[in-house]
Design a protein around this motif. Sequence first.
Motif, PDB file in Angstrom:
ATOM      1  N   HIS A   1       0.875  -1.108  -0.167  1.00  0.00           N
ATOM      2  CA  HIS A   1       0.050   0.030   0.045  1.00  0.00           C
ATOM      3  C   HIS A   1       0.937   1.236   0.035  1.00  0.00           C
ATOM      4  O   HIS A   1       0.408   2.096  -0.511  1.00  0.00           O
ATOM      5  N   THR A   2       2.110   1.152   0.424  1.00  0.00           N
ATOM      6  CA  THR A   2       2.998   2.399   0.627  1.00  0.00           C
ATOM      7  C   THR A   2       3.439   2.511  -0.772  1.00  0.00           C
ATOM      8  O   THR A   2       3.609   3.773  -1.137  1.00  0.00           O
TER       9      THR A   2
ATOM     10  N   GLY B   1      -1.750   0.838  -9.049  1.00  0.00           N
ATOM     11  CA  GLY B   1      -2.264  -0.361  -8.262  1.00  0.00           C
ATOM     12  C   GLY B   1      -2.345  -1.580  -8.937  1.00  0.00           C
ATOM     13  O   GLY B   1      -1.858  -2.585  -8.505  1.00  0.00           O
TER      14      GLY B   1
END
Length: 212
Positions: free
Chosen positions: A53-54, A155
């Motif tokens: 996620h970072t 993503g």
Amino acid sequence: MDPLGTVVDWIAVYGIFGLVVIGLAERFLPALPSYGVLVAIGVAADGAVWSLHTAVIATTVGSFGGAFGLYVLIRAAGRRNSVKFLYWVGRWAGLSQSRVDWILSLLRAREGALTILSQLIPTVRLISPIAAGLLGTNTLRFVSGVSVGIALWNGLFIAAGYLAVLAIPGINSSALALKILILLVAAEVLTALVWRLQRRHSMRLNRGASKR
């Protein structure tokens, strides 16, 4: 040989700052394969240097910063200079003037949805902030649409790299990126063919209606 793995090793030296910088750089360097770098970043997202996620958040922040900067710059410049700059960037990204005009017409017709979708199309995503600034797209609409589109793009490829290394430990980042490039090119060609067929069909229907 793993050139993309070497790039990620350099990014890792600077941690989160390196992720933001690479996200920013892909906006101004068409030769930099953003999808490939993102896949390699996903391969390296094992938590030792950065988490999944970072990596998504940091690269999205960097890429959005570049896109918003271009949008603001074009809004501040005159229309004449902006058009010339748009065509120049289009040529730099491998897009003909007619293709750029087509992108402008699409954005003008459906600004909201296409602001998001434009960030999911290779090369088009590089000039869409300039096109949006030229068309005077509402700032809030641009910010929301582009940020969602960039987050989806980043993503998708970071997750692809992350899942690939889980399935095949020690996978070569560059080899994986090449396979994804082939899929992207195939998808882009297919999309262009479908669009042309639909456009021809619409033109035939319009001609038939006008004759009546």
